[in-house]
Design a protein around this motif. Structure first.
Motif, PDB file in Angstrom:
ATOM      1  N   PHE A  75       0.891  -1.370  -0.348  1.00 48.48           N
ATOM      2  CA  PHE A  75      -0.120   0.248   0.235  1.00 48.48           C
ATOM      3  C   PHE A  75       1.106   1.616  -0.242  1.00 48.48           C
ATOM      4  CE2 PHE A  75      -3.498  -3.089   1.946  1.00 48.48           C
ATOM      5  CZ  PHE A  75      -4.122  -3.271   1.254  1.00 48.48           C
ATOM      6  N   ALA A  76       2.274   0.945   0.858  1.00 54.37           N
ATOM      7  CA  ALA A  76       3.019   2.288   0.792  1.00 54.37           C
ATOM      8  C   ALA A  76       3.782   1.920  -0.871  1.00 54.37           C
ATOM      9  CB  ALA A  76       3.972   2.362   1.283  1.00 54.37           C
ATOM     10  N   PHE A  78       2.168   1.787  -2.947  1.00 53.71           N
ATOM     11  CA  PHE A  78       0.865   2.155  -4.264  1.00 53.71           C
ATOM     12  C   PHE A  78       0.838   3.768  -4.005  1.00 53.71           C
ATOM     13  CE2 PHE A  78      -3.400   3.467  -4.764  1.00 53.71           C
ATOM     14  CZ  PHE A  78      -3.667   3.062  -6.587  1.00 53.71           C
ATOM     15  N   TYR A  79       0.271   4.207  -2.529  1.00 52.99           N
ATOM     16  CA  TYR A  79       0.145   5.672  -2.316  1.00 52.99           C
ATOM     17  C   TYR A  79       1.052   6.581  -3.493  1.00 52.99           C
ATOM     18  CZ  TYR A  79      -3.373   4.127  -0.395  1.00 52.99           C
ATOM     19  OH  TYR A  79      -4.750   3.145   0.382  1.00 52.99           O
ATOM     20  N   ARG A  81       3.238   6.071  -5.455  1.00 56.00           N
ATOM     21  CA  ARG A  81       3.758   6.175  -7.229  1.00 56.00           C
ATOM     22  C   ARG A  81       1.819   7.128  -7.701  1.00 56.00           C
ATOM     23  NH1 ARG A  81       4.206   0.316  -7.075  1.00 56.00           N
ATOM     24  NH2 ARG A  81       2.083  -0.249  -6.830  1.00 56.00           N
ATOM     25  N   ARG A  82       1.021   6.752  -6.665  1.00 54.73           N
ATOM     26  CA  ARG A  82      -0.205   7.900  -6.991  1.00 54.73           C
ATOM     27  C   ARG A  82       0.503   9.068  -6.879  1.00 54.73           C
ATOM     28  NH1 ARG A  82      -2.225   6.832 -10.631  1.00 54.73           N
ATOM     29  NH2 ARG A  82      -0.175   5.477 -10.767  1.00 54.73           N
ATOM     30  N   LEU A  83       1.106   9.825  -5.626  1.00 53.65           N
ATOM     31  CA  LEU A  83       1.351  10.738  -4.892  1.00 53.65           C
ATOM     32  C   LEU A  83       1.853  11.346  -6.194  1.00 53.65           C
ATOM     33  CD1 LEU A  83       1.371  13.407  -3.133  1.00 53.65           C
ATOM     34  CD2 LEU A  83       3.087  11.725  -1.949  1.00 53.65           C
ATOM     35  N   GLN A 141      -8.948  10.749  -6.337  1.00 60.53           N
ATOM     36  CA  GLN A 141      -8.135  10.241  -5.925  1.00 60.53           C
ATOM     37  C   GLN A 141      -9.156   9.841  -4.608  1.00 60.53           C
ATOM     38  OE1 GLN A 141      -5.112  11.298  -6.590  1.00 60.53           O
ATOM     39  NE2 GLN A 141      -4.697  12.549  -4.785  1.00 60.53           N
ATOM     40  N   LYS A 142     -11.074   9.982  -4.490  1.00 66.57           N
ATOM     41  CA  LYS A 142     -11.168   9.512  -3.974  1.00 66.57           C
ATOM     42  C   LYS A 142     -10.889   8.091  -3.845  1.00 66.57           C
ATOM     43  CE  LYS A 142     -14.021  12.737  -2.056  1.00 66.57           C
ATOM     44  NZ  LYS A 142     -12.577  14.193  -3.644  1.00 66.57           N
ATOM     45  N   TYR A 144      -8.455   6.392  -5.504  1.00 63.78           N
ATOM     46  CA  TYR A 144      -7.153   5.262  -5.601  1.00 63.78           C
ATOM     47  C   TYR A 144      -7.213   5.470  -4.051  1.00 63.78           C
ATOM     48  CZ  TYR A 144      -5.988   7.416 -10.334  1.00 63.78           C
ATOM     49  OH  TYR A 144      -6.591   7.373 -11.225  1.00 63.78           O
ATOM     50  N   LEU A 145      -7.421   5.917  -2.954  1.00 64.16           N
ATOM     51  CA  LEU A 145      -7.786   5.893  -1.607  1.00 64.16           C
ATOM     52  C   LEU A 145      -7.764   4.863  -0.622  1.00 64.16           C
ATOM     53  CD1 LEU A 145      -6.530   7.519   0.957  1.00 64.16           C
ATOM     54  CD2 LEU A 145      -8.453   8.280   1.043  1.00 64.16           C
TER      55      LEU A 145
END
Length: 391
Positions: A75-76, A78-79, A81-83, A141-142, A144-145
């Motif tokens: 998860f870390a 993933f987030y 990469r998206r950030l 964004q929601k 992806y979260l």
């Protein structure tokens, strides 16, 4: 000509035709916004919903393949990469918008009251801000979260269970749209893209969609999709946009498998020009308002220099000029912001993984014995026989 096999799909590392489809979706949005009545047939949200379906499909495909390799997804990672993929260029465009549209005498503006929404990715709730085209960022964004937590927190699960979660979320979005706000309907296209990715990843699921990868079937569906696109306007007026959006997204889902295989549509969408635009489509979408303002400024300067009174109305000329200027801006952002920050995100992930692996090796290392330290081990004392009658 034959349908794509499961092994052929799993061997794919890139989907170049989807870059081309992303390019067309971005250009559709720009042409609709700046083309006036000449481009109303594009029916507004359609390009956005192509983006949504592609996002759901690609994000879920990458997550499923990571889960298969590692047993779970990080998860870390993933987030991170998206950030680094989404936020840097978004903030650059947001600041540029705030500076350009600042009231006279102020260095920066709040974009007509929308800034609190834009800074918190609640964009879809900003009704009158200058940057309202960014409402899609709030939706994505929601997604992806929450999506990784809903679909992957339990680790690798069966195809049926993951499909159940996805169908449940689709139903929840539909109910929320009916009972609360229409905005919830926009999550359905993303979830339908996720659904396609889940089916394609598993052999049993791929068997369901495999007929759609046949070149003849794929071409027929692509032509049918063009017809559906042309019929969107009448459908919106007859049934209402909220009711039509899920069905349009389903049409996109049906077309995608044919674009993964070898078909005329795949070849057309995999051209270098469309690939170039598709790679820059995110920035292209974001800068369209600034590009429109730049075109009007250029016309104003041209009129002053030439002493003319040319007025650039909404229509084909304005739409094409805005698209070209937006593409030029997007190329600069892609090279100077998007790619450097994506590489930075990858370096952070690599550094983080290296630290975790080093920590794991340290924990698993055996405790040093005296012999390892150059010392002779003491001779063990032979065990004595236990006395009789003693346990």
């Amino acid at each position: 000509m034959a349908s794509m096999t499961y092994d052929e799909f799993r061997a794919l590392r890139r989907f170049p035709a989807l870059d081309g489809l992303r390019a067309i979706a971005a250009l559709m949005v720009v042409m609709f916004h700046f083309g006036g009545t000449d481009w109303r047939w594009l029916s507004g949200h359609s390009g956005v919903h192509i983006f949504f379906v592609l996002s759901g499909f690609l994000i879920t495909t990458l997550a499923l393949r990571e889960e298969e390799r590692s047993g779970r997804i990080s998860f870390a990672d993933f987030y991170v990469r998206r950030l680094f993929r989404i936020v840097p260029v978004y903030l650059v465009v947001l600041i540029a918008m705030a500076v350009y549209f600042a009231p006279p005498g102020q260095p920066i503006g709040d974009l007509h009251g929308g800034m609190p929404y834009y800074l918190t990715f609640m964009n879809e709730f900003s009704a009158s801000g200058t940057f309202t085209i960014s409402w899609t960022l709030g939706i994505e964004q929601k997604f992806y979260l929450l999506w990784p937590l809903a679909a992957f927190a339990a680790g690798a699960v069966s195809l049926g269970r993951r499909l159940g979660v996805t169908f449940g979320l689709i139903a929840a979005a539909a109910v929320a749209a009916a009972l609360s706000r229409d905005l919830f309907i926009h999550y359905i296209p993303i979830l339908l893209g996720c659904l396609l990715a889940i089916l394609a990843h598993h052999p049993r699921g791929f068997a369901i969609i495999r007929p759609l990868t046949h070149p003849i079937v794929g071409t027929a569906l692509a032509l049918g999709f063009v017809g559906a696109q042309l019929a969107l306007g009448p459908a919106y007026r007859t049934f209402g946009e909220v009711k039509v959006i899920p069905w349009y997204a389903l049409c996109v889902v049906l077309v995608l498998p044919g674009l993964l295989a070898r078909s005329p549509g795949t070849w057309l969408l995999s051209t270098r020009v469309l690939g170039f635009i598709g790679e820059r489509s995110y920035s292209l979408y974001l800068v369209q308002v600034l590009a429109g303002a730049a075109v009007l400024w250029l016309v104003k300067v041209g009129n002053q220099l030439l002493g003319t009174g040319f007025v650039l109305d909404y229509g084909n000329v304005r739409a094409f000029l805005v698209a070209l200027v937006a593409l030029a801006m997007a190329d600069v952002l892609y090279r100077l912001v998007e790619q450097p920050f994506i590489r930075l995100g990858r370096r952070i992930i690599t550094w983080r993984r290296a630290r975790l692996e080093a920590s794991a090796r340290h924990r698993q290392a055996p405790t040093a014995t005296p012999a390892d330290l150059g010392m002779a081990e003491p001779t063990p004392t032979p065990p004595q026989s236990p006395s009789r009658g003693r346990p």
